[in-house]
Write a protein that holds these residues in place. Structure first.
Motif, PDB file in Angstrom:
ATOM      1  N   GLY A  94      37.059  69.487  17.432  1.00 43.92           N
ATOM      2  CA  GLY A  94      36.661  69.092  18.775  1.00 43.92           C
ATOM      3  C   GLY A  94      35.538  68.069  18.675  1.00 43.92           C
ATOM      4  N   ASP A  95      34.804  67.906  19.713  1.00 45.73           N
ATOM      5  CA  ASP A  95      33.684  66.970  19.716  1.00 45.73           C
ATOM      6  C   ASP A  95      32.758  67.251  18.534  1.00 45.73           C
ATOM      7  N   TYR A  96      32.252  66.194  17.905  1.00 45.56           N
ATOM      8  CA  TYR A  96      31.366  66.353  16.752  1.00 45.56           C
ATOM      9  C   TYR A  96      30.172  67.242  17.084  1.00 45.56           C
ATOM     10  N   GLN A  97      29.777  67.202  18.339  1.00 43.45           N
ATOM     11  CA  GLN A  97      28.651  68.023  18.789  1.00 43.45           C
ATOM     12  C   GLN A  97      28.930  69.514  18.557  1.00 43.45           C
TER      13      GLN A  97
ATOM     14  N   ASN B 159      36.182  60.437  10.935  1.00 43.98           N
ATOM     15  CA  ASN B 159      35.575  60.905  12.184  1.00 43.98           C
ATOM     16  C   ASN B 159      36.653  61.342  13.178  1.00 43.98           C
ATOM     17  N   GLU B 160      37.743  60.588  13.273  1.00 42.40           N
ATOM     18  CA  GLU B 160      38.838  60.968  14.166  1.00 42.40           C
ATOM     19  C   GLU B 160      39.508  62.256  13.683  1.00 42.40           C
TER      20      GLU B 160
ATOM     21  N   ARG C 281      37.137  65.131  14.469  1.00 43.24           N
ATOM     22  CA  ARG C 281      37.185  65.399  15.906  1.00 43.24           C
ATOM     23  C   ARG C 281      38.453  66.174  16.261  1.00 43.24           C
ATOM     24  N   THR C 282      39.561  65.825  15.621  1.00 44.02           N
ATOM     25  CA  THR C 282      40.814  66.531  15.864  1.00 44.02           C
ATOM     26  C   THR C 282      40.721  67.987  15.397  1.00 44.02           C
TER      27      THR C 282
END
Length: 152
Positions: free
Chosen positions: A48-51, A40-41, A44-45
């Motif tokens: 960007g945001d998972y959204q 997950n990190e 995200r990297t």
């Protein structure tokens, strides 16, 4: 280590008391959690945001995960999950994780996890878009994120 990522992405976290079993080591099933929070990190990297994925009507689902243990981890150990890109298919991608203890560099476990890209609105897999494909090929070499509060 692959040539494309001489210093792979690294996520650091601390083993919590409740993650250990009666043998005073991290319970084997917790490693799937460790893979999940580490990836997950990484995601995200990369994106960007998972959204940001969901806003494109995209998501990822696990289709395969393999774990291999090398040595035990204990309460309060700081683990480093080093993540590198793996195979990239039309609708799927794989990442490789190597877990080591912070400082002493003792190998703890390694994992390989494969995801399929899906289009939630269609409830079906979909090709990995070119913009995401490039990020998955490159990975995030040299990036380090820590949630452990370790002393460098």
């Amino acid at each position: 280590m692959s040539a494309s990522a001489a210093v792979p992405f690294e996520f650091r976290f601390r083993v919590r008391y409740g993650e250990c079993d009666a043998q005073s080591v991290v319970f084997n099933a917790r490693y799937a959690d460790y893979v999940d929070i580490s990836v997950n990190e990484y995601i995200r990297t990369l994106f960007g945001d998972y959204q940001a994925l969901l806003d494109q009507d995209l998501d990822i689902q696990v289709v395969s995960m393999t774990l291999n243990w090398q040595s035990p981890a204990h309460f309060d150990d700081v683990l480093c999950a080093r993540i590198e890109p793996g195979k990239l298919g039309n609708t799927s991608f794989t990442v490789h994780l190597a877990f080591h203890t912070f400082g002493e560099e003792r190998a703890v476990a390694n994992a390989e996890i494969t995801y399929v890209m899906i289009k939630p609105s269609a409830a079906a897999k979909t090709p990995v878009p070119d913009s995401i494909r490039q990020k998955l090929i490159t990975g995030a070499p040299g990036v380090m994120i820590s949630h452990a509060g370790e002393q460098a």
